[in-house]
Write a protein that holds these residues in place. Structure first.
Motif, PDB file in Angstrom:
ATOM      1  N   LEU A 174       0.824  -1.206   0.000  1.00 30.29           N
ATOM      2  CA  LEU A 174       0.000   0.000   0.000  1.00 30.29           C
ATOM      3  C   LEU A 174       0.860   1.258   0.000  1.00 30.29           C
ATOM      4  O   LEU A 174       0.549   2.240  -0.674  1.00 30.29           O
ATOM      5  CB  LEU A 174      -0.940   0.003   1.210  1.00 30.29           C
ATOM      6  CG  LEU A 174      -2.020  -1.096   1.250  1.00 30.29           C
ATOM      7  CD1 LEU A 174      -2.865  -0.938   2.515  1.00 30.29           C
ATOM      8  CD2 LEU A 174      -2.897  -1.052   0.015  1.00 30.29           C
ATOM      9  N   VAL A 175       1.951   1.237   0.740  1.00 30.06           N
ATOM     10  CA  VAL A 175       2.782   2.438   0.844  1.00 30.06           C
ATOM     11  C   VAL A 175       3.562   2.706  -0.430  1.00 30.06           C
ATOM     12  O   VAL A 175       4.076   3.815  -0.626  1.00 30.06           O
ATOM     13  CB  VAL A 175       3.762   2.332   2.035  1.00 30.06           C
ATOM     14  CG1 VAL A 175       2.983   2.278   3.343  1.00 30.06           C
ATOM     15  CG2 VAL A 175       4.673   1.107   1.889  1.00 30.06           C
ATOM     16  N   ASP A 176       3.665   1.706  -1.311  1.00 35.18           N
ATOM     17  CA  ASP A 176       4.414   1.867  -2.557  1.00 35.18           C
ATOM     18  C   ASP A 176       3.511   2.247  -3.736  1.00 35.18           C
ATOM     19  O   ASP A 176       3.991   2.403  -4.856  1.00 35.18           O
ATOM     20  CB  ASP A 176       5.155   0.567  -2.902  1.00 35.18           C
ATOM     21  CG  ASP A 176       6.274   0.262  -1.927  1.00 35.18           C
ATOM     22  OD1 ASP A 176       6.793   1.225  -1.317  1.00 35.18           O
ATOM     23  OD2 ASP A 176       6.616  -0.917  -1.767  1.00 35.18           O
ATOM     24  N   ARG A 177       2.254   2.430  -3.496  1.00 40.01           N
ATOM     25  CA  ARG A 177       1.314   2.665  -4.595  1.00 40.01           C
ATOM     26  C   ARG A 177       1.164   4.148  -4.931  1.00 40.01           C
ATOM     27  O   ARG A 177       1.248   5.007  -4.060  1.00 40.01           O
ATOM     28  CB  ARG A 177      -0.065   2.091  -4.237  1.00 40.01           C
ATOM     29  CG  ARG A 177      -0.041   0.597  -3.992  1.00 40.01           C
ATOM     30  CD  ARG A 177      -1.434   0.055  -3.715  1.00 40.01           C
ATOM     31  NE  ARG A 177      -1.389  -1.381  -3.476  1.00 40.01           N
ATOM     32  CZ  ARG A 177      -2.421  -2.206  -3.622  1.00 40.01           C
ATOM     33  NH1 ARG A 177      -3.594  -1.730  -4.034  1.00 40.01           N
ATOM     34  NH2 ARG A 177      -2.287  -3.497  -3.382  1.00 40.01           N
ATOM     35  N   HIS A 178       0.914   4.391  -6.219  1.00 45.47           N
ATOM     36  CA  HIS A 178       0.494   5.718  -6.700  1.00 45.47           C
ATOM     37  C   HIS A 178      -0.860   5.506  -7.372  1.00 45.47           C
ATOM     38  O   HIS A 178      -0.962   5.443  -8.595  1.00 45.47           O
ATOM     39  CB  HIS A 178       1.530   6.277  -7.674  1.00 45.47           C
ATOM     40  CG  HIS A 178       2.891   6.437  -7.062  1.00 45.47           C
ATOM     41  ND1 HIS A 178       3.195   7.440  -6.193  1.00 45.47           N
ATOM     42  CD2 HIS A 178       4.017   5.674  -7.200  1.00 45.47           C
ATOM     43  CE1 HIS A 178       4.461   7.333  -5.810  1.00 45.47           C
ATOM     44  NE2 HIS A 178       4.977   6.259  -6.404  1.00 45.47           N
ATOM     45  N   ASP A 179      -1.861   5.371  -6.517  1.00 47.09           N
ATOM     46  CA  ASP A 179      -3.182   4.920  -6.952  1.00 47.09           C
ATOM     47  C   ASP A 179      -4.102   6.113  -7.215  1.00 47.09           C
ATOM     48  O   ASP A 179      -4.552   6.790  -6.281  1.00 47.09           O
ATOM     49  CB  ASP A 179      -3.786   4.026  -5.883  1.00 47.09           C
ATOM     50  CG  ASP A 179      -5.092   3.372  -6.316  1.00 47.09           C
ATOM     51  OD1 ASP A 179      -5.627   3.763  -7.374  1.00 47.09           O
ATOM     52  OD2 ASP A 179      -5.579   2.483  -5.596  1.00 47.09           O
ATOM     53  N   PRO A 180      -4.413   6.398  -8.469  1.00 41.71           N
ATOM     54  CA  PRO A 180      -5.273   7.551  -8.781  1.00 41.71           C
ATOM     55  C   PRO A 180      -6.716   7.373  -8.316  1.00 41.71           C
ATOM     56  O   PRO A 180      -7.440   8.357  -8.177  1.00 41.71           O
ATOM     57  CB  PRO A 180      -5.179   7.660 -10.299  1.00 41.71           C
ATOM     58  CG  PRO A 180      -4.867   6.281 -10.763  1.00 41.71           C
ATOM     59  CD  PRO A 180      -3.991   5.683  -9.706  1.00 41.71           C
ATOM     60  N   MET A 181      -7.121   6.120  -8.070  1.00 39.14           N
ATOM     61  CA  MET A 181      -8.496   5.901  -7.623  1.00 39.14           C
ATOM     62  C   MET A 181      -8.739   6.512  -6.251  1.00 39.14           C
ATOM     63  O   MET A 181      -9.833   7.021  -5.973  1.00 39.14           O
ATOM     64  CB  MET A 181      -8.818   4.406  -7.594  1.00 39.14           C
ATOM     65  CG  MET A 181     -10.267   4.092  -7.277  1.00 39.14           C
ATOM     66  SD  MET A 181     -11.424   4.704  -8.556  1.00 39.14           S
ATOM     67  CE  MET A 181     -11.183   3.432  -9.804  1.00 39.14           C
ATOM     68  N   LEU A 182      -7.716   6.500  -5.396  1.00 36.97           N
ATOM     69  CA  LEU A 182      -7.865   7.098  -4.076  1.00 36.97           C
ATOM     70  C   LEU A 182      -8.092   8.598  -4.180  1.00 36.97           C
ATOM     71  O   LEU A 182      -8.972   9.157  -3.521  1.00 36.97           O
ATOM     72  CB  LEU A 182      -6.616   6.811  -3.225  1.00 36.97           C
ATOM     73  CG  LEU A 182      -6.340   5.339  -2.901  1.00 36.97           C
ATOM     74  CD1 LEU A 182      -5.045   5.218  -2.114  1.00 36.97           C
ATOM     75  CD2 LEU A 182      -7.496   4.745  -2.112  1.00 36.97           C
ATOM     76  N   SER A 183      -7.300   9.262  -5.021  1.00 39.35           N
ATOM     77  CA  SER A 183      -7.460  10.701  -5.203  1.00 39.35           C
ATOM     78  C   SER A 183      -8.823  11.030  -5.791  1.00 39.35           C
ATOM     79  O   SER A 183      -9.478  12.009  -5.388  1.00 39.35           O
ATOM     80  CB  SER A 183      -6.363  11.244  -6.125  1.00 39.35           C
ATOM     81  OG  SER A 183      -5.086  10.928  -5.612  1.00 39.35           O
ATOM     82  N   TYR A 184      -9.250  10.214  -6.738  1.00 35.68           N
ATOM     83  CA  TYR A 184     -10.554  10.440  -7.342  1.00 35.68           C
ATOM     84  C   TYR A 184     -11.663  10.283  -6.303  1.00 35.68           C
ATOM     85  O   TYR A 184     -12.573  11.128  -6.211  1.00 35.68           O
ATOM     86  CB  TYR A 184     -10.785   9.460  -8.497  1.00 35.68           C
ATOM     87  CG  TYR A 184     -12.199   9.482  -9.012  1.00 35.68           C
ATOM     88  CD1 TYR A 184     -12.664  10.544  -9.769  1.00 35.68           C
ATOM     89  CD2 TYR A 184     -13.091   8.449  -8.707  1.00 35.68           C
ATOM     90  CE1 TYR A 184     -13.975  10.584 -10.221  1.00 35.68           C
ATOM     91  CE2 TYR A 184     -14.396   8.475  -9.150  1.00 35.68           C
ATOM     92  CZ  TYR A 184     -14.841   9.543  -9.901  1.00 35.68           C
ATOM     93  OH  TYR A 184     -16.140   9.579 -10.338  1.00 35.68           O
ATOM     94  N   ALA A 185     -11.608   9.208  -5.503  1.00 34.82           N
ATOM     95  CA  ALA A 185     -12.650   8.961  -4.512  1.00 34.82           C
ATOM     96  C   ALA A 185     -12.728  10.095  -3.495  1.00 34.82           C
ATOM     97  O   ALA A 185     -13.829  10.548  -3.123  1.00 34.82           O
ATOM     98  CB  ALA A 185     -12.382   7.637  -3.805  1.00 34.82           C
TER      99      ALA A 185
END
Length: 411
Positions: A228-239
């Protein structure tokens, strides 16, 4: 044919048995059926029928070239799985109002027309009010020719397949110059009339509104092996941005909606590389709308930075506040408030409503005097199969429209 007969004929066209909603998209088979129905209604009443250069349909009583014409109507297309009333109620009521005036023995002193504007909802090509925008010169020929549906079919190809000439589209100032007033009847998209107990209201203004595209770009990776700490997840920013939109709108007394999303690579076991969301926001005035959208974008950039995600924001469309012609609006209120032009002794309290929804009347308001009537929608729901107007209210809308047309176009 009566209002009820016309309504019954239109009801099955383009209806989805699965959802109960409608899929009457521009230049499709369902749209062609609606257009054929419009032409039949025009010709059965002895009206002169024509389709203009932009595919809008017209049914004329009197000489169109005489000028100072009174026009009424709306549209027959729908959003995906939309309701039965948005658009068609205005067209059916227009023909029914003409029938009512003829039954009253009204003497017309101005040309009268019923119109069906094409591609009002923008469900297929992503831009609302294409027919009226082209007519008013708000959409260039080059822009229109670049419109493409989800299957890659361009607007010109779709029009050509439906038997219309895409090379003929463009501004139509000569036609607009012959129109003295346009009155559009529409089902209310909200519950203001239900809350006041009124069957019919007059539109005051259309809220400023626009659409913005938010592109959150992150890094695709394996959903099962990436910490989780290594992710650059755009879905989180979108949510988080979706929640921010709700918060900013609530604080300002406006509305903001993320109703469409595209994800890449769109795999269940893949962290997205791109999340693209479309924001629709509307408010009673321009400063409020600016505050809401600025707040949403500020929050989105903060969330994106926190997750190591890039963000691009593009305004795809915008319509400023539309104040309907004050003189025409006041005349509608006067006609309805004094019982119309048929000699009936009654008084009606006529509420004047603002609306957050766009309409062809709003597009044309910069070119000709326009006004709108709303018919009560007790559910407050629109763009859904749950959209509704009671039979008595529909009849009240027809009578109100007939009163207005009599006051504007008859002696």
């Amino acid at each position: 044919m009566s209002f009820h007969g016309m309504w019954a004929e239109l009801l099955p066209v383009g209806r989805s048995f699965a959802s109960g909603g409608y899929r009457r998209f521009a230049w499709t088979g369902a749209d062609a059926e609606c257009r054929a129905w419009f032409r039949e209604q025009a010709e059965s009443r002895g009206l002169a029928y024509e389709a203009d250069r932009n595919g809008n349909q017209w049914a004329w009583l009197g000489d169109p070239a005489a000028g100072d014409a009174v026009v009424t109507g709306s549209h027959l297309d729908s959003v995906p799985d939309g309701g039965a009333f948005d658009g068609p109620l205005g067209v059916v009521s227009s023909f029914a109002a003409l029938d009512e005036l003829r039954a009253r023995g009204a003497r017309f002193t101005k040309p009268l027309a019923v119109v069906n504007f094409g591609d009002e909802e923008g469900a297929r090509f992503g831009l609302a009010c294409v027919g009226s925008r082209l007519t008013a010169g708000h959409l260039t020929v080059e822009q229109a020719h670049r419109l493409t549906d989800a299957d890659g079919v361009t607007l010109p190809k779709a029009m050509e397949a439906a038997g219309y000439d895409p090379e003929a589209i463009g501004p139509d100032p000569e036609r607009l110059a012959r129109i003295g007033a346009f009155v559009e009847l529409h089902v209310e998209q909200g519950r203001a009339l239900d809350l006041t107990g009124d069957a019919v209201g007059v539109a005051g203004a259309i809220w400023p509104h626009g659409r913005w595209r938010f592109d959150f770009r992150g890094e695709a990776n394996h959903a099962g092996t990436t910490r989780l700490v290594d992710r650059h997840d755009p879905m989180l920013s979108y949510a988080e941005t979706v929640l921010a939109a709700r918060r900013e709108a609530a604080l300002a007394g406006a509305v903001a909606t993320f109703g469409k999303i595209a994800v890449e690579p769109n795999g269940v076991n893949a962290i997205p590389s791109l999340v693209r969301g479309w924001l629709d926001s509307r408010a009673a005035d321009q400063p409020t709308l600016d505050t809401v959208v600025t707040g949403i974008e500020k929050a989105a950039r903060e969330y994106a930075a926190a997750h190591g995600v890039d963000l691009d924001v593009v305004r795809e469309s915008f319509t400023p506040v539309v104040e309907f012609d004050h003189a025409l609006r006041d005349e509608l209120a006067r006609i309805l408030g004094t019982g119309g032009g048929d000699g009936r002794d009654r008084e009606i309290r006529v509420p004047v409503l603002g609306t957050g929804a766009g309409h062809d009347a709003g597009i044309l308001s910069g070119s000709i005097p326009t006004a709108m009537l709303f018919v009560r929608n007790p559910t407050g729901v629109s763009h859904s199969p749950a959209e509704f107007a009671a039979e008595d209210d529909c009849v009240a809308g027809v009578r109100a429209l007939a009163d207005v047309l009599e006051g504007l176009a008859c002696t």
